[in-house]
Design an enzyme around this catalytic site. Structure first.
Site, PDB file in Angstrom:
ATOM      1  N   CYS A 101      -2.543  40.077  30.400  1.00  0.00           N
ATOM      2  CA  CYS A 101      -3.475  41.122  29.991  1.00  0.00           C
ATOM      3  C   CYS A 101      -2.738  42.256  29.294  1.00  0.00           C
ATOM      4  O   CYS A 101      -1.513  42.344  29.358  1.00  0.00           O
ATOM      5  CB  CYS A 101      -4.172  41.694  31.216  1.00  0.00           C
ATOM      6  N   GLY A 160      -4.540  39.093  25.401  1.00  0.00           N
ATOM      7  CA  GLY A 160      -5.721  38.569  26.077  1.00  0.00           C
ATOM      8  C   GLY A 160      -6.923  38.624  25.180  1.00  0.00           C
ATOM      9  O   GLY A 160      -7.198  39.669  24.584  1.00  0.00           O
ATOM     10  N   ASN A 162      -2.499  44.827  34.641  1.00  0.00           N
ATOM     11  CA  ASN A 162      -1.794  43.680  34.061  1.00  0.00           C
ATOM     12  C   ASN A 162      -0.795  43.188  35.091  1.00  0.00           C
ATOM     13  O   ASN A 162       0.020  43.974  35.590  1.00  0.00           O
ATOM     14  CB  ASN A 162      -1.077  44.116  32.775  1.00  0.00           C
ATOM     15  N   GLY A 163      -0.838  41.887  35.375  1.00  0.00           N
ATOM     16  CA  GLY A 163       0.090  41.304  36.362  1.00  0.00           C
ATOM     17  C   GLY A 163      -0.673  40.540  37.418  1.00  0.00           C
ATOM     18  O   GLY A 163      -1.904  40.528  37.413  1.00  0.00           O
ATOM     19  N   CYS A 201      10.210  40.649  33.295  1.00  0.00           N
ATOM     20  CA  CYS A 201       9.922  39.281  32.827  1.00  0.00           C
ATOM     21  C   CYS A 201      10.631  39.021  31.496  1.00  0.00           C
ATOM     22  O   CYS A 201      10.270  39.596  30.467  1.00  0.00           O
ATOM     23  CB  CYS A 201       8.410  39.130  32.657  1.00  0.00           C
ATOM     24  N   TYR A 210       8.435  35.505  24.154  1.00  0.00           N
ATOM     25  CA  TYR A 210       7.179  35.127  23.511  1.00  0.00           C
ATOM     26  C   TYR A 210       6.073  36.185  23.517  1.00  0.00           C
ATOM     27  O   TYR A 210       5.446  36.440  22.505  1.00  0.00           O
ATOM     28  CB  TYR A 210       6.618  33.850  24.165  1.00  0.00           C
ATOM     29  N   SER A 250       5.299  32.135  16.201  1.00  0.00           N
ATOM     30  CA  SER A 250       6.125  32.299  17.400  1.00  0.00           C
ATOM     31  C   SER A 250       7.621  32.095  17.133  1.00  0.00           C
ATOM     32  O   SER A 250       8.460  32.678  17.814  1.00  0.00           O
ATOM     33  CB  SER A 250       5.642  31.351  18.492  1.00  0.00           C
ATOM     34  N   ASP A 260      11.224  27.072  17.194  1.00  0.00           N
ATOM     35  CA  ASP A 260      10.108  27.699  17.912  1.00  0.00           C
ATOM     36  C   ASP A 260      10.681  28.420  19.125  1.00  0.00           C
ATOM     37  O   ASP A 260      11.834  28.211  19.509  1.00  0.00           O
ATOM     38  CB  ASP A 260       9.049  26.672  18.327  1.00  0.00           C
ATOM     39  N   CYS A 304       5.041  30.397  36.586  1.00  0.00           N
ATOM     40  CA  CYS A 304       5.152  31.838  36.832  1.00  0.00           C
ATOM     41  C   CYS A 304       4.119  32.234  37.874  1.00  0.00           C
ATOM     42  O   CYS A 304       2.983  31.768  37.826  1.00  0.00           O
ATOM     43  CB  CYS A 304       4.878  32.599  35.535  1.00  0.00           C
ATOM     44  N   CYS A 364      13.508  38.882  35.702  1.00  0.00           N
ATOM     45  CA  CYS A 364      12.966  37.687  36.362  1.00  0.00           C
ATOM     46  C   CYS A 364      13.143  36.526  35.388  1.00  0.00           C
ATOM     47  O   CYS A 364      12.677  36.576  34.254  1.00  0.00           O
ATOM     48  CB  CYS A 364      11.483  37.859  36.689  1.00  0.00           C
TER      49      CYS A 364
HETATM   50  P1  AMP Z   1       3.277  23.684  24.350  1.00  0.00           P
HETATM   51  O1  AMP Z   1       2.533  23.203  23.156  1.00  0.00           O
HETATM   52  O2  AMP Z   1       2.482  23.486  25.632  1.00  0.00           O
HETATM   53  O3  AMP Z   1       4.678  23.155  24.461  1.00  0.00           O
HETATM   54  O4  AMP Z   1       3.388  25.276  24.216  1.00  0.00           O
HETATM   55  C1  AMP Z   1       4.441  25.849  23.481  1.00  0.00           C
HETATM   56  C2  AMP Z   1       3.874  26.645  22.354  1.00  0.00           C
HETATM   57  O5  AMP Z   1       2.985  27.620  22.899  1.00  0.00           O
HETATM   58  C3  AMP Z   1       4.946  27.381  21.581  1.00  0.00           C
HETATM   59  O6  AMP Z   1       4.622  27.346  20.213  1.00  0.00           O
HETATM   60  C4  AMP Z   1       4.872  28.807  22.102  1.00  0.00           C
HETATM   61  O7  AMP Z   1       5.056  29.743  21.073  1.00  0.00           O
HETATM   62  C5  AMP Z   1       3.479  28.918  22.642  1.00  0.00           C
HETATM   63  N1  AMP Z   1       3.455  29.604  23.916  1.00  0.00           N
HETATM   64  C6  AMP Z   1       4.441  29.803  24.818  1.00  0.00           C
HETATM   65  N2  AMP Z   1       3.999  30.509  25.857  1.00  0.00           N
HETATM   66  C7  AMP Z   1       2.693  30.750  25.626  1.00  0.00           C
HETATM   67  C8  AMP Z   1       1.671  31.446  26.324  1.00  0.00           C
HETATM   68  N3  AMP Z   1       1.907  32.000  27.471  1.00  0.00           N
HETATM   69  N4  AMP Z   1       0.429  31.486  25.786  1.00  0.00           N
HETATM   70  C9  AMP Z   1       0.164  30.902  24.621  1.00  0.00           C
HETATM   71  N5  AMP Z   1       1.079  30.232  23.896  1.00  0.00           N
HETATM   72  C10 AMP Z   1       2.334  30.166  24.402  1.00  0.00           C
END
Ligand code: AMP
Length: 476
Positions: free
Chosen positions: A12, A38, A112-113, A246, A252, A293, A355, A392, A444
């Site tokens: 959030c 969010g 948030n948290g 964190c 990210y 990302s 990535d 997490c 963390c």
């Molecule tokens: P995945 O496709 O499940 O391996 O997710 C990895 C991709 O999701 C990467 O491109 C990251 O940039 C992105 N990502 C990592 N953490 C999050 C997150 N908490 N929420 C949304 N996207 C994320």
């Protein structure tokens, strides 16, 4: 992030204003800048001098607020929230800010948290006859405030906040006062700024840039600040813990134009990329990012390796949310619509793709496949964080551990799954060597190591709907 989507979800974002004209409009701008944290719901509460005025609903900031409903939110102080549900179902009562008439006055609260002892507190309050409106962990804070035996506001807050465990960056609005507080670990970011003689507080500093506010400092871990007509009062939650910021915020979550934990997020990510290039070099014709990302780390990789950076994929910024559905078939189409590789650039080339993280591996697999289809001769995948092996418990909605690709598979198996010629992750030491303001041990790193700043007794999630305690954590 989409409901029902397979990847991790954002947490959030919170924003607060005290002593500035048109506080709700400033909060609206602040929430706009925090939308990446969010997208499920948004809300603002303002203090108009006599009442707390509330506008909140499901949807994006641009969908929830209109000229008309913002003009209803009068006054010089306000708080706001954007939410992705990490606890509590998608229920209208869960939209924050929460609002309650307590024995200490009327308060609105945005959080948030994730609280790790909310379920046991909930059971305790419920068995003593307390009523709950929502199913979010944050509501127990309002009960703790209401039931505190202390009288003076700062003492009430110290008493209440010492009883909760886990992650919280909070903004609370009351009669003529704004309260700001951060858990003693400092899990989630929270920063203070100054604007037109008043103050602003935000999950991330990028929100200050939009409204021309001056960045002052972080809210310290464990700090409680009360802004009121009597001035500014700061004190500490009387609990001593280690720090546990964190690290994934830097990998990210946070926007690259933010200052988080005293670090410049863009510079940190670029440095991750530079170190990644040193740790996992490979001969290639170009470096590209998985947008957005991987952008900053890919630039760093390119600079350190001397291999040119190219925009290998074009992003379509105009896809409405309505188009993107949770069903797999439509989601696959959504992925293609969102990003398209540039064939003339990639055909016959040896490509390094960067990535920030692999969670389930779905995104990387789809992107590598698309780059191969565009004619790339070799595809080398580089990830600017270590393998995510653990969930997490402090505010990030990670999938179950079994679904994390790095928990399930070896490096060689992951490489095969994503169909890359080579795969390299940034090492934990490499990642931690980049942070400067705090020691690496003050972060963390639980999602990468399984070692959390709080002992997690029963792994999993708790649900306030059922009142069942599936997760219980306590201090070391
Ligand atoms: P995945 O496709 O499940 O391996 O997710 C990895 C991709 O999701 C990467 O491109 C990251 O940039 C992105 N990502 C990592 N953490 C999050 C997150 N908490 N929420 C949304 N996207 C994320």
């Amino acid at each position: 992030m989409l409901k029902g989507s397979d990847s991790l979800h954002e947490e959030c974002g919170v924003f607060g204003v005290y002593g500035c004209k048109d506080a709700a409009r400033l909060t609206f701008l602040g929430l706009y800048s925090l939308q990446h944290r969010g997208q499920e719901s948004a809300g603002i509460v303002s203090w108009d001098g006599a009442h707390l005025c509330v506008v909140k609903n499901e949807g994006l900031v641009s969908e929830v607020f209109t000229q008309d409903n913002i003009s209803y939110l009068k006054g010089n102080s306000a708080i706001g929230h954007v939410r992705y549900s990490t606890t509590g179902s998608n229920n209208p009562n869960n939209i924050q800010p929460l609002y309650a008439k307590t024995s200490k006055g009327n308060f609105a609260l945005a959080h948030n948290g994730n609280l790790t002892n909310a379920a046991s507190l909930f059971q305790k309050f419920k068995s003593s006859g307390a009523l709950f409106q929502s199913t979010v962990d944050s509501e127990v804070i309002l009960h703790l405030i209401s039931q505190s035996s202390k009288a003076e506001l700062m003492e009430v807050l110290k008493d209440a906040l010492a009883k909760i465990q886990g992650a919280f960056s909070l903004v609370i609005l009351g009669k003529d006062c704004l309260v700001v507080a951060r858990d003693t670990y400092g899990f989630r970011p929270l920063v203070l700024g100054q604007l037109d003689g008043g103050h602003v507080v935000s999950s991330e500093s990028c929100a200050f840039d939009l409204m021309g506010a001056k960045y002052l400092r972080e809210v310290k871990p464990g700090e409680i600040i009360i802004f009121s007509k009597d001035g500014i009062q700061s004190d500490q939650i009387p609990v001593s813990t280690r720090l546990g910021m964190c690290i994934f915020e830097l990998v990210y979550f946070s926007r690259p134009d933010s200052l988080i934990f005293g670090e410049d997020v863009y510079a940190v990510r670029k440095e991750f990329g530079r170190i990644l290039a040193k740790e996992h070099p490979v001969e290639a014709d170009l470096v590209m990012a998985i947008p957005d990302s991987g952008n900053s780390a890919a630039l760093g990789y390119s600079e350190a390796s001397g291999i040119p950076f190219e925009f290998g994929m074009t992003r379509n910024h105009y896809i409405g949310r309505t188009f993107i559905q949770p069903q797999q078939k439509i989601r696959d189409l959504g992925v293609k619509i969102k990003l398209n590789p540039i064939k003339t650039l990639l055909a016959g080339k040896r490509v390094i793709v960067v990535d920030d993280s692999l969670v389930r591996g779905t995104t990387a697999r789809q992107r590598v496949t698309a780059i191969r289809r565009a004619g790339a001769k070799e595809v080398h995948l580089r990830i600017s964080s270590p393998p995510i092996t653990h969930p997490c418990h402090f505010g990030i909605d990670t999938p179950k551990q079994e679904k994390l690709i790095a928990h399930q598979k070896s490096l060689a198996e992951i490489r095969r799954y994503v169909d890359a010629d080579t795969l390299g992750y940034l090492s934990l030491e490499g990642m931690l060597s980049v942070v400067k303001k705090y020691k690496s041990s003050e972060y963390c790193q639980g999602c990468f190591t399984g070692k959390y700043p709080l002992k997690v007794k029963n792994k999993g999630k708790f649900s306030l709907e059922t009142g069942k305690i599936k997760l219980y954590a306590e201090k070391d």
